[in-house]
Design an enzyme around this catalytic site. Structure first.
Site, PDB file in Angstrom:
ATOM      1  N   GLU A  79      80.616  53.197  33.522  1.00  0.00           N
ATOM      2  CA  GLU A  79      79.165  53.421  33.513  1.00  0.00           C
ATOM      3  C   GLU A  79      78.473  52.681  34.653  1.00  0.00           C
ATOM      4  O   GLU A  79      77.601  53.227  35.318  1.00  0.00           O
ATOM      5  CB  GLU A  79      78.555  53.002  32.166  1.00  0.00           C
TER       6      GLU A  79
ATOM      7  N   PRO B 271      63.572  79.792  24.726  1.00  0.00           N
ATOM      8  CA  PRO B 271      63.285  79.426  23.341  1.00  0.00           C
ATOM      9  C   PRO B 271      62.443  78.155  23.257  1.00  0.00           C
ATOM     10  O   PRO B 271      62.591  77.263  24.090  1.00  0.00           O
ATOM     11  CB  PRO B 271      64.665  79.169  22.730  1.00  0.00           C
TER      12      PRO B 271
HETATM   13  P1  ADP Z   1      59.395  80.364  20.619  1.00  0.00           P
HETATM   14  O1  ADP Z   1      58.898  81.440  19.737  1.00  0.00           O
HETATM   15  O2  ADP Z   1      58.973  80.517  22.044  1.00  0.00           O
HETATM   16  O3  ADP Z   1      60.868  80.137  20.520  1.00  0.00           O
HETATM   17  P2  ADP Z   1      57.823  78.772  18.896  1.00  0.00           P
HETATM   18  O4  ADP Z   1      56.502  79.379  19.071  1.00  0.00           O
HETATM   19  O5  ADP Z   1      58.571  79.166  17.676  1.00  0.00           O
HETATM   20  O6  ADP Z   1      58.733  79.000  20.159  1.00  0.00           O
HETATM   21  O7  ADP Z   1      57.657  77.201  18.951  1.00  0.00           O
HETATM   22  C1  ADP Z   1      58.223  76.336  18.015  1.00  0.00           C
HETATM   23  C2  ADP Z   1      57.339  75.151  17.770  1.00  0.00           C
HETATM   24  O8  ADP Z   1      57.253  74.334  18.931  1.00  0.00           O
HETATM   25  C3  ADP Z   1      55.915  75.538  17.466  1.00  0.00           C
HETATM   26  O9  ADP Z   1      55.742  75.753  16.111  1.00  0.00           O
HETATM   27  C4  ADP Z   1      55.124  74.340  17.956  1.00  0.00           C
HETATM   28  O10 ADP Z   1      55.101  73.328  16.986  1.00  0.00           O
HETATM   29  C5  ADP Z   1      55.940  73.849  19.128  1.00  0.00           C
HETATM   30  N1  ADP Z   1      55.439  74.395  20.388  1.00  0.00           N
HETATM   31  C6  ADP Z   1      56.118  75.174  21.252  1.00  0.00           C
HETATM   32  N2  ADP Z   1      55.378  75.472  22.326  1.00  0.00           N
HETATM   33  C7  ADP Z   1      54.182  74.893  22.157  1.00  0.00           C
HETATM   34  C8  ADP Z   1      52.986  74.847  22.928  1.00  0.00           C
HETATM   35  N3  ADP Z   1      52.875  75.474  24.112  1.00  0.00           N
HETATM   36  N4  ADP Z   1      51.938  74.157  22.433  1.00  0.00           N
HETATM   37  C9  ADP Z   1      52.031  73.527  21.257  1.00  0.00           C
HETATM   38  N5  ADP Z   1      53.121  73.537  20.485  1.00  0.00           N
HETATM   39  C10 ADP Z   1      54.214  74.201  20.911  1.00  0.00           C
HETATM   40 ZN    ZN Z   2      81.050  59.348  33.465  1.00  0.00          ZN
END
Ligand code: ADP
Ligand code: ZN
Ligand code: MG
Length: 628
Positions: A435, A215
């Site tokens: 810690e 994700p």
């Molecule tokens: P997934 O569908 O793989 O779960 P998303 O495409 O929904 O991830 O990504 C969520 C957000 O994270 C995007 O809208 C963007 O802002 C940021 N993001 C994720 N991967 C990238 C990437 N490779 N380059 C630029 N922005 C990214």
């Molecule tokens: Zn600890």
């Protein structure tokens, strides 16, 4: 787009009802013309008679079947100007008319204009009629759905769950750190733009592409970018939206989705979380799930149903390709797979570059340093990180984002919100020893990641924290590194025991011990790093439908199981002894560090190492990454 029409219709229902009540309200307030003719001044009937006798009354208009009168009068009392005055007449004012005649007053009676009754009638007829029409219209539309009649209202339609974006506005340059995936898709874009080049030589482009990755790595973004680059509409639906309570709904949604897509070809269909529908059929406890299987079958049928070159490309995303039904992955369906992984250093740097475009970063902030500090962060994490730091900067009313905000935001993304500092006392002292125990063991072990900072400010669940700068490559870890981590994780408990005695150790080490045990067990059962030898005793590709514990039935004898437990125990015991030794040997430094920590709440890695180096020699760490 009929789905938006339906929305409008559905919305107009309550509006209609509201209008109906407003209408009724207007009718009741509007039923007397007097109210329109109102003059602000009033007088009593007696006064009116007096005026009449004095001959000051010029004109009388009677309303409300003679209950109200608007009187035009002129007199010294009234500033010698003609004024309109309202008079309530008593129910029986018998000689009034005669009197008016005698006094030669111009008078006129106005019957109640009974328009209001007519309007009321029209209104009362119109609104129910409109309501009936609207409802029947809605029903007719839903009966048109391919799901056929007998479906209540609009379940079969994909409601708002199919989303169409005519222009996504996302370009390849907005997606960073996934160069290979972009290259793969370049071809798809070219096809969508100029299909002739492909069709001329008889090539057909893949109908379906499967995006696989954890994700937040940019799968959705990438799919949108393809549509954006090619300038075609983007239809998206999530797999979980296919799976509904009602059998048959999912299948009809699939039909609907493809129908709409065909009307809008060339276009992209994006199916997110395809594993929700696309799991292997006939699995799971208690047999298959009829609804899911029907949906999947429909999806397969639809994908076979259109020719390769109609200009529809189906892109699906999942984070587990291994559990998908084999039929989905056959040629002609999702036969191409593109992996989108958690970005490496260069990928993170590129993503940070994209997302810092619209942010005002202080000139001292180095994106490289941020990228170095964030191994394991996904694209979404990085975007979130920059946004958090921008929010922090705005809150502090700074005109640009400084390294301070970035640091805070990284900590927050990793470990949660900061809590209130602890009050001085025995607990604080104990946490400080715990810690510092982690930190000093980590610093003195050659193979341990270097300390980044030690802090007593609570964050998330933790009451104190020791941060280590992780090394870049988290996927390939040596035996020495794992052992060092185990010793480091035991450092907290070891310090508690050495300083406060065995009876005083606390539950604070619970989490540490969990990690230690899991690391030690994996060394034995997965990585072949114990005396048992290079054998894998864990079935990795366990059945995803049965849950881990049920599925990973033991595949080895009780004797081996006992041996595994013994090995785990011996690893942990050895490491704990090592941690105890390090603590005992360096007790003087630890006491001093604890005093400083309690006073300052946080010690940065550099300072920490500096203090230790006054007493003892620091190991040369091969993985050493300078603090940023
Ligand atoms: P997934 O569908 O793989 O779960 P998303 O495409 O929904 O991830 O990504 C969520 C957000 O994270 C995007 O809208 C963007 O802002 C940021 N993001 C994720 N991967 C990238 C990437 N490779 N380059 C630029 N922005 C990214
Ligand atoms: Zn600890
Ligand atoms: Mg997504």
């Amino acid at each position: 787009m009929n789905f938006s029409w339906k929305k409008i219709l559905l919305w107009s229902l309550p509006l209609l009802v509201v209008f109906f009540f407003i209408w009724q309200g207007l009718l009741t307030t509007n039923n007397s013309d007097v109210s329109q003719n109102i003059s602000s001044s009033r007088m009593t009937y007696g006064r009116f008679l007096e005026y009449l006798n004095m001959g000051w009354v010029k004109k009388v208009d009677l309303y409300d079947s003679g209950h109200t009168a608007i009187v035009e009068a002129l007199g010294p009392d009234l500033g010698n100007r003609v004024q309109k005055i309202r008079v309530e007449l008593p129910a029986s004012a018998p000689d009034l008319i005669n009197k008016l005649k005698q006094s030669n007053v111009d008078f006129d009676a106005h019957p109640n204009r009974n328009n209001s009754a007519i309007w009321g009638l029209i209104g009362n007829l119109f609104f129910p009629l409109a309501l009936v029409l609207l409802i029947s219209f809605l029903f007719r539309r839903s009966n048109n759905t391919p799901g056929g009649p007998g479906q209540a209202m609009s379940f079969g339609k994909s409601k708002a769950s199919v989303q169409m974006e005519a222009k996504t506005g996302v370009e390849f340059s907005d997606v960073a750190g996934v160069e290979e995936a972009k290259e793969e898709f370049q071809e798809v874009v070219t096809f969508l733009k100029k299909p002739e080049a492909f069709t001329a030589v008889g090539a057909s482009i893949p109908k379906g592409v499967l995006l696989v990755g954890p994700p937040g790595t940019g799968k959705t973004l990438l799919a949108k970018a393809i549509a954006g680059e090619a300038g075609v509409p983007f239809f998206s639906i999530s797999g979980s939206e296919f799976v509904e309570m009602f059998v048959g709904v999912g299948a009809s949604r699939v039909r609907d989705l493809f129908k709409k897509a065909k009307e809008n070809a060339p276009c992209i269909i994006f199916i997110d979380e395809i594993d929700a529908v696309g799991r292997q059929r006939g699995t799971g406890i208690g047999g298959g799930n009829d609804e899911r299987e029907q949906t999947l079958n429909q999806l397969l049928t639809e994908m076979d149903g259109f020719e390769g070159n109609t200009g529809i490309i189906v892109i699906a995303a999942t984070n587990r390709a291994d559990i998908l039904d084999a039929a989905l992955l056959r040629p002609g369906r999702f036969d191409r797979q593109v992996t989108v992984d958690i970005p490496d250093f260069n990928g993170r740097l590129a993503i940070l570059n994209v997302h810092s475009r619209n942010k005002l970063l202080n000139s001292q902030v180095s994106l490289k340093a941020i990228a170095r500090r964030t191994p394991g962060f996904s694209g979404a994490d990085l975007a979130n990180l920059l946004n958090e730091s921008a929010i922090l900067a705005a809150r502090e009313r700074k005109d640009s984002i400084t390294i301070l905000e970035i640091d805070k935001a990284i900590d927050r993304v990793i470990a949660g919100m900061e809590g209130l500092p602890l009050v001085d006392g025995k607990t604080k002292r104990l946490i400080a020893y715990h810690e510092v125990g982690h930190a000093i063991v980590g610093t003195l072990l050659k193979h341990h990641d270097p300390v980044q900072k030690v802090t007593l400010i609570p964050r998330g669940q933790a009451r104190g924290l020791t941060w280590f700068t992780p090394s870049e490559d988290q996927t390939l870890i040596s035996r020495a590194q794992i052992l060092a981590r185990i010793v480091g994780a035991l450092g907290g408990r070891a310090a508690e025991e050495v300083v406060f005695g065995e009876a005083e150790v606390t539950t604070g080490a619970g989490n540490d011990l969990q990690q230690v045990t899991s690391m030690a067990r994996q060394m034995v059962t997965r990585f072949g790093m114990s005396d048992i030898g290079p054998i894998s005793l864990e079935n990795q590709s366990s059945d995803p439908f049965l849950g881990r514990s049920m599925a990973s039935g033991l595949e080895y004898s009780d004797g081996v199981a006992t041996n595994v437990d013994l090995q785990v125990e011996s690893i942990v015991q050895n490491c704990y002894q090592q941690a105890l030794q390090l603590i005992i040997k360096n007790r003087v430094i630890i006491d001093r560090l604890v005093d400083i920590l309690i006073e300052k709440e946080t010690i940065e890695g550099e300072e920490f190492r500096h203090i230790i180096s006054e007493y003892t020699k620091l190991p040369q760490k091969e993985l050493y990454i300078s603090h940023c």
